[in-house]
Design a protein around this motif. Structure first.
Motif, short mmCIF file in Angstrom:
data_model
loop_
_atom_site.label_atom_id
_atom_site.label_comp_id
_atom_site.label_asym_id
_atom_site.label_seq_id
_atom_site.Cartn_x
_atom_site.Cartn_y
_atom_site.Cartn_z
N LEU A 157 0.84 -1.19 0.00
CA LEU A 157 0.00 0.00 0.00
C LEU A 157 0.87 1.24 0.00
N ARG A 158 0.51 2.22 -0.82
CA ARG A 158 1.28 3.44 -0.89
C ARG A 158 1.12 4.23 0.40
N GLY A 159 2.25 4.60 0.99
CA GLY A 159 2.22 5.38 2.22
C GLY A 159 2.19 4.56 3.48
N SER A 160 2.23 3.24 3.38
CA SER A 160 2.20 2.41 4.59
C SER A 160 3.56 2.46 5.29
N ARG A 161 3.53 2.17 6.59
CA ARG A 161 4.75 2.26 7.40
C ARG A 161 5.50 0.93 7.33
N PRO A 162 6.82 0.95 7.11
CA PRO A 162 7.59 -0.29 7.01
C PRO A 162 8.17 -0.73 8.35
N LEU A 163 8.44 -2.03 8.44
CA LEU A 163 9.26 -2.57 9.53
C LEU A 163 10.72 -2.53 9.09
N LEU A 164 11.62 -2.27 10.02
CA LEU A 164 13.05 -2.25 9.72
C LEU A 164 13.70 -3.45 10.37
N SER A 165 14.35 -4.29 9.54
CA SER A 165 15.00 -5.50 10.03
C SER A 165 16.51 -5.36 9.80
N PHE A 166 17.30 -5.56 10.88
CA PHE A 166 18.74 -5.37 10.80
C PHE A 166 19.46 -6.67 11.11
N ASP A 167 20.62 -6.82 10.50
CA ASP A 167 21.49 -7.97 10.75
C ASP A 167 22.03 -7.88 12.18
N PRO A 168 22.25 -9.02 12.86
CA PRO A 168 22.84 -8.96 14.23
C PRO A 168 24.22 -8.31 14.27
N LYS A 169 24.93 -8.26 13.13
CA LYS A 169 26.26 -7.64 13.12
C LYS A 169 26.22 -6.15 13.39
N PHE A 170 25.04 -5.52 13.22
CA PHE A 170 24.95 -4.09 13.47
C PHE A 170 25.15 -3.74 14.94
N ASP A 171 24.93 -4.70 15.84
CA ASP A 171 25.07 -4.42 17.27
C ASP A 171 26.43 -4.81 17.81
N ARG A 172 27.29 -5.39 16.96
CA ARG A 172 28.58 -5.89 17.46
C ARG A 172 29.70 -4.85 17.31
N GLU A 173 29.66 -4.03 16.28
CA GLU A 173 30.74 -3.07 16.03
C GLU A 173 30.18 -1.66 16.12
N PRO A 174 31.00 -0.71 16.62
CA PRO A 174 30.47 0.65 16.86
C PRO A 174 30.08 1.39 15.60
N HIS A 175 30.84 1.23 14.50
CA HIS A 175 30.50 1.99 13.30
C HIS A 175 29.20 1.47 12.67
N TYR A 176 28.96 0.16 12.80
CA TYR A 176 27.68 -0.37 12.31
C TYR A 176 26.52 0.07 13.20
N ALA A 177 26.76 0.21 14.50
CA ALA A 177 25.71 0.70 15.40
C ALA A 177 25.32 2.14 15.06
N LEU A 178 26.33 2.94 14.71
CA LEU A 178 26.04 4.32 14.29
C LEU A 178 25.23 4.34 13.00
N LEU A 179 25.60 3.48 12.04
CA LEU A 179 24.84 3.41 10.78
C LEU A 179 23.41 2.91 11.01
N LYS A 180 23.24 2.00 11.97
CA LYS A 180 21.90 1.48 12.27
C LYS A 180 20.99 2.61 12.75
N GLU A 181 21.49 3.44 13.65
CA GLU A 181 20.69 4.55 14.15
C GLU A 181 20.38 5.54 13.03
N LEU A 182 21.34 5.75 12.12
CA LEU A 182 21.12 6.65 10.98
C LEU A 182 20.05 6.10 10.04
N PHE A 183 20.11 4.79 9.79
CA PHE A 183 19.10 4.15 8.93
C PHE A 183 17.70 4.23 9.56
N ILE A 184 17.64 4.03 10.89
CA ILE A 184 16.34 4.07 11.57
C ILE A 184 15.71 5.45 11.45
N GLN A 185 16.50 6.49 11.65
CA GLN A 185 15.96 7.85 11.61
C GLN A 185 15.58 8.28 10.20
#
Length: 349
Positions: A157-185
């Motif tokens: 549906l146009r305009g529907s809200r998506p779910l965001l699914s991230f790889d577990p590696k995003f929580d292991r390294e600091p630069h990936y954690a920063l990118l995860k927060e940027l992707f979420i926002q």
């Protein structure tokens, strides 16, 4: 003459009252000829779609530089369709500096930005930035596939809200954690956004494989909760993460990144090395052919089946043969032969 009615006034005998159910405190009369059941409320107005207040006012500016190809233009349009909280702007000139984008975002009242930068009409770079304070990240975009391709069979549906699914590696390294927060926002649609729908029917997935981030968009089918890919899809190869917006001190630099120019140069060198190897093989073969051949000893058994040929008597010719005149013209040759025959006849006579 009829009296004029004021706006909003109701005629004396024509006023209608909406029937409503009796409240808990009111008693219903029982018995008698006037007894009748009060029907429930006949008309009900549905509540509004978004009952809450739009608090998270994230706005994303999506635009590009001049020189992009058709595939990048379609990818940019697909992201605008999937993100109802996005805004568009005209293409930026390549001569302008990147920090000018912060002023453009301020004019458009946006606090996030996705900027596509094209170089050499074949390389595509993507900037994700939190304007104007930062941080920002620069990626090389590879393997782009858009919504219009026939491989993508899903729909949402146009305009529907998506779910965001991230790889577990995003929580292991600091630069990936920063990118995860940027992707979420950036990619998550704010709740109660005026242009969004209160439904969740697709998923944005971010997977890390081969030191790259793979983006996919899937539809959620209600029957069995299976996933069907909608598109677009692309791969992000991280280059650098900066502290500021479109510049500033470098927080992280990818050691596995290889520039497209270097990649093309290595391909050319590999092709040239194969060509040189073929030439060297040909030269070695020529030298082998020109080299001295190894003499093989004669086999005495080879003479067993040879039969000697008969010797012919040798004839010695003491008289020199007459030279034949070389005449190109056949008519002249015939005349000469006739003259010789006449001379023979005369001598015999």
């Amino acid at each position: 003459m009829a009296a004029k009615r004021k706006r909003g006034a109701v005629a004396a005998g024509k006023a209608k009252r909406a029937r409503s159910a009796p409240s808990a405190g009111e008693a219903v009369p029982e018995g008698g000829p006037q007894e009748r059941s009060v029907p429930p409320q006949e008309y009900s107005i549905p509540p509004p779609v978004s009952q809450g207040k739009w608090k998270n006012k994230e706005r994303v500016l999506i635009f590009s530089s001049r020189g992009i190809n058709f595939r990048t233009r379609h990818l940019m349009q697909d992201l605008r369709i999937l993100m109802p909280h996005s805004k568009a702007d005209t293409k930026m000139d390549r001569k302008d500096q990147l920090f000018v984008i912060n002023e453009v975002c301020e004019m458009k009242n946006c606090n996030k930005c996705i900027f596509f930068e094209a170089k050499k009409k074949q390389d595509l770079y993507m900037w994700l930035s939190n304007t104007p304070q930062g941080p920002s990240a620069k990626f090389l975009v590879q393997n782009v596939h858009t919504l219009a391709e026939l491989k993508m069979t899903g729909n949402c549906l146009r305009g529907s809200r998506p779910l965001l699914s991230f790889d577990p590696k995003f929580d292991r390294e600091p630069h990936y954690a920063l990118l995860k927060e940027l992707f979420i926002q950036i990619f998550s649609t704010p709740q109660y956004h005026p242009k969004s729908q209160p439904f969740v029917d697709h998923v944005f997935t971010f997977t890390i494989t081969d030191e790259r981030i793979w983006f996919r968009n899937y539809q959620i089918i209600e029957e069995d909760a299976s996933l069907v890919e909608i598109g677009p899809r692309f791969v992000l190869n991280l280059i650098k993460i900066f502290q500021g917006s479109f510049g500033g001190p470098t927080l992280y630099e990818n050691p596995h990144y290889q520039s497209p120019n270097m990649h093309r140069r290595l391909l050319r060198l590999s092709v040239a090395a194969k060509f040189r190897e073929k030439q060297q093989v040909k030269e070695v073969q020529k030298i082998k052919k020109k080299g001295t051949k190894v003499l093989v000893e004669e086999d005495p058994t080879e003479v067993v089946f040879e039969t000697p040929a008969e010797e012919k008597p040798v004839e010695i010719q003491l008289v020199k043969p007459e030279s034949k005149p070389i005449v190109k013209d056949k008519k002249k040759l015939r005349k000469i032969q006739r003259k010789k025959q006449k001379k023979l006849f005369r001598t015999e006579g």
